[in-house]
Design a protein around this motif. Sequence first.
Motif, PDB file in Angstrom:
ATOM      1  N   GLN A  43      -7.984  -3.430 -75.583  1.00 23.57           N
ATOM      2  CA  GLN A  43      -8.847  -3.533 -74.409  1.00 23.57           C
ATOM      3  C   GLN A  43      -9.723  -4.766 -74.502  1.00 23.57           C
ATOM      4  O   GLN A  43     -10.529  -5.014 -73.621  1.00 23.57           O
ATOM      5  CB  GLN A  43      -9.702  -2.270 -74.259  1.00 23.57           C
ATOM      6  N   THR A  44      -9.609  -5.532 -75.579  1.00 28.10           N
ATOM      7  CA  THR A  44     -10.373  -6.767 -75.730  1.00 28.10           C
ATOM      8  C   THR A  44      -9.626  -7.901 -75.046  1.00 28.10           C
ATOM      9  O   THR A  44      -8.463  -8.162 -75.341  1.00 28.10           O
ATOM     10  CB  THR A  44     -10.577  -7.112 -77.211  1.00 28.10           C
ATOM     11  N   ALA A  45     -10.296  -8.600 -74.143  1.00 31.19           N
ATOM     12  CA  ALA A  45      -9.680  -9.722 -73.431  1.00 31.19           C
ATOM     13  C   ALA A  45      -9.981 -11.043 -74.119  1.00 31.19           C
ATOM     14  O   ALA A  45      -9.174 -11.968 -74.075  1.00 31.19           O
ATOM     15  CB  ALA A  45     -10.176  -9.763 -71.992  1.00 31.19           C
ATOM     16  N   ALA A  46     -11.154 -11.148 -74.745  1.00 29.35           N
ATOM     17  CA  ALA A  46     -11.521 -12.378 -75.445  1.00 29.35           C
ATOM     18  C   ALA A  46     -12.689 -12.094 -76.379  1.00 29.35           C
ATOM     19  O   ALA A  46     -13.427 -11.115 -76.201  1.00 29.35           O
ATOM     20  CB  ALA A  46     -11.903 -13.469 -74.446  1.00 29.35           C
ATOM     21  N   ARG A  47     -12.824 -12.944 -77.392  1.00 25.92           N
ATOM     22  CA  ARG A  47     -13.970 -12.870 -78.296  1.00 25.92           C
ATOM     23  C   ARG A  47     -14.741 -14.178 -78.185  1.00 25.92           C
ATOM     24  O   ARG A  47     -14.170 -15.255 -78.296  1.00 25.92           O
ATOM     25  CB  ARG A  47     -13.527 -12.637 -79.735  1.00 25.92           C
ATOM     26  N   VAL A  48     -16.029 -14.056 -77.969  1.00 22.40           N
ATOM     27  CA  VAL A  48     -16.913 -15.214 -77.859  1.00 22.40           C
ATOM     28  C   VAL A  48     -17.892 -15.144 -79.016  1.00 22.40           C
ATOM     29  O   VAL A  48     -18.822 -14.332 -78.996  1.00 22.40           O
ATOM     30  CB  VAL A  48     -17.647 -15.231 -76.507  1.00 22.40           C
ATOM     31  N   LYS A  50     -19.240 -13.615 -81.902  1.00 29.22           N
ATOM     32  CA  LYS A  50     -19.091 -12.266 -82.441  1.00 29.22           C
ATOM     33  C   LYS A  50     -19.025 -11.194 -81.344  1.00 29.22           C
ATOM     34  O   LYS A  50     -18.916 -10.008 -81.654  1.00 29.22           O
ATOM     35  CB  LYS A  50     -20.258 -11.949 -83.386  1.00 29.22           C
ATOM     36  N   GLU A  51     -19.122 -11.598 -80.101  1.00 28.17           N
ATOM     37  CA  GLU A  51     -19.144 -10.640 -78.995  1.00 28.17           C
ATOM     38  C   GLU A  51     -17.774 -10.566 -78.321  1.00 28.17           C
ATOM     39  O   GLU A  51     -17.051 -11.558 -78.252  1.00 28.17           O
ATOM     40  CB  GLU A  51     -20.199 -11.035 -77.961  1.00 28.17           C
ATOM     41  N   GLU A  52     -17.451  -9.377 -77.803  1.00 33.78           N
ATOM     42  CA  GLU A  52     -16.174  -9.160 -77.137  1.00 33.78           C
ATOM     43  C   GLU A  52     -16.352  -9.032 -75.623  1.00 33.78           C
ATOM     44  O   GLU A  52     -17.349  -8.494 -75.152  1.00 33.78           O
ATOM     45  CB  GLU A  52     -15.498  -7.889 -77.664  1.00 33.78           C
ATOM     46  N   ILE A  53     -15.370  -9.541 -74.904  1.00 32.70           N
ATOM     47  CA  ILE A  53     -15.272  -9.305 -73.454  1.00 32.70           C
ATOM     48  C   ILE A  53     -14.045  -8.429 -73.250  1.00 32.70           C
ATOM     49  O   ILE A  53     -12.958  -8.761 -73.734  1.00 32.70           O
ATOM     50  CB  ILE A  53     -15.127 -10.622 -72.691  1.00 32.70           C
ATOM     51  N   THR A  54     -14.231  -7.310 -72.573  1.00 30.83           N
ATOM     52  CA  THR A  54     -13.154  -6.336 -72.447  1.00 30.83           C
ATOM     53  C   THR A  54     -12.486  -6.360 -71.075  1.00 30.83           C
ATOM     54  O   THR A  54     -13.030  -6.899 -70.101  1.00 30.83           O
ATOM     55  CB  THR A  54     -13.695  -4.915 -72.694  1.00 30.83           C
ATOM     56  N   VAL A  55     -11.305  -5.760 -71.050  1.00 32.71           N
ATOM     57  CA  VAL A  55     -10.586  -5.615 -69.785  1.00 32.71           C
ATOM     58  C   VAL A  55     -11.396  -4.776 -68.813  1.00 32.71           C
ATOM     59  O   VAL A  55     -11.340  -4.978 -67.593  1.00 32.71           O
ATOM     60  CB  VAL A  55      -9.207  -4.985 -70.036  1.00 32.71           C
ATOM     61  N   HIS A  56     -12.186  -3.834 -69.324  1.00 29.27           N
ATOM     62  CA  HIS A  56     -13.008  -2.995 -68.440  1.00 29.27           C
ATOM     63  C   HIS A  56     -14.018  -3.848 -67.673  1.00 29.27           C
ATOM     64  O   HIS A  56     -14.293  -3.581 -66.501  1.00 29.27           O
ATOM     65  CB  HIS A  56     -13.735  -1.925 -69.260  1.00 29.27           C
ATOM     66  N   GLN A  57     -14.581  -4.862 -68.337  1.00 28.48           N
ATOM     67  CA  GLN A  57     -15.522  -5.742 -67.652  1.00 28.48           C
ATOM     68  C   GLN A  57     -14.824  -6.523 -66.540  1.00 28.48           C
ATOM     69  O   GLN A  57     -15.371  -6.681 -65.446  1.00 28.48           O
ATOM     70  CB  GLN A  57     -16.147  -6.721 -68.658  1.00 28.48           C
ATOM     71  N   ILE A  58     -13.633  -7.019 -66.825  1.00 25.86           N
ATOM     72  CA  ILE A  58     -12.856  -7.741 -65.816  1.00 25.86           C
ATOM     73  C   ILE A  58     -12.497  -6.815 -64.657  1.00 25.86           C
ATOM     74  O   ILE A  58     -12.612  -7.174 -63.483  1.00 25.86           O
ATOM     75  CB  ILE A  58     -11.582  -8.327 -66.443  1.00 25.86           C
ATOM     76  N   ASN A  59     -12.076  -5.616 -65.012  1.00 31.63           N
ATOM     77  CA  ASN A  59     -11.692  -4.627 -64.010  1.00 31.63           C
ATOM     78  C   ASN A  59     -12.857  -4.311 -63.069  1.00 31.63           C
ATOM     79  O   ASN A  59     -12.682  -4.165 -61.850  1.00 31.63           O
ATOM     80  CB  ASN A  59     -11.211  -3.355 -64.720  1.00 31.63           C
TER      81      ASN A  59
END
Length: 365
Positions: A43-48, A50-59
């Motif tokens: 469910q991780t779309a990218a790592r910036v 140490k922080e993660e951006i998830t598919v849920h945020q994109i959704n």
Amino acid sequence: MTSIHSFSSRLPRAGRAAVLAATALTVVLAGCGDSNKDKPATQTAARVNKEEITVHQINYVLAQQRGLPPEQAASAGQQVLERLIDQELAVQKAAEQKVDREPRVTQQIEAARREIISRAYLDKIGAGAPKPTPEEIKAYYDANPALFKDRRIYSLQEISIEASPEQVESLRAKLQEAKNVNEFVEYLKTNNIRFVGNQAVRPAEQLPLNVLPTISQLKDGQTIFSKTPRGAQVVILAGSRSQPVDEERARPAIEQFLLNERKRKVIADDLKALRAASKVEYVGDYVKSAEERAAAEAAAREVKPSTSALTAAPGASAIEIEPSRPAAVSPLIGTPASAIEPVVPITAASAPSGQALDKGLKGLK
């Protein structure tokens, strides 16, 4: 994949787009090569950093984009991801510089938090409103023929006149005496009475509901005269054509409108009860402001609604039904009827043609 497609096909277009974008991004991140077959989807779309951006945020972001075509979902999802990466970089840098602790920023964060929580509460309360029954929907359809079975498209011309209260009655008399609207306009020019003209084509649903019942009874060429806070207003029905809406086609719009009205009432009643059960005390300068606001609200309840037939925003339509899109309902439906005073001295037989009216009103703009 078949099950995902089956599920997404039952969602609204925006929802399907969000699901398809999330699915596409998950597949990309999981890898499409043979060597990645055994890797679990993430469910991780990218790592910036140490922080993660998830598919849920994109959704979530995609879900706010109404009308997004499903075929554009994947590319839109990638664009959203890039914006979220930029946003995350800015957030991290702001935290390093302690921007999030600045008074202006903390106030904005707190204001947003209060808005989100209060809106969520009101949405929860409104969700308890009962849906209208088929009988109630039919009753509303039958009670508003001008919006539905007798619906017309109106070509309207409007003259807004600046005048003192003493002049209004004489203007009404002049309109009644005039052989046609052009003669009345010439009277205004000759006597240096300031006025502004406007003209538009409006379907019934784009007219204020306090005016529609009166306009729907007019014949082509007839007029309405009404007082305004700054003088008077004359609305001329230059022409019209019938375009009815049957009950089946109107049903979804009526149902949604009635439901929205019930939600508003449930929320208003709940807030009124909360105020009654709580102690609200105004302090300082706000004591006088509260008293003035209460007096203004009481006076507003006694003032008749505006009778402008042309200034209603096109986006605020009462029931907007077109073959290419679903119906939409406006909050204008249900507003109290105004006791406007129709004047119809110009009959359809003696009224000038639409071309003559256009010519006579060219100088109004």
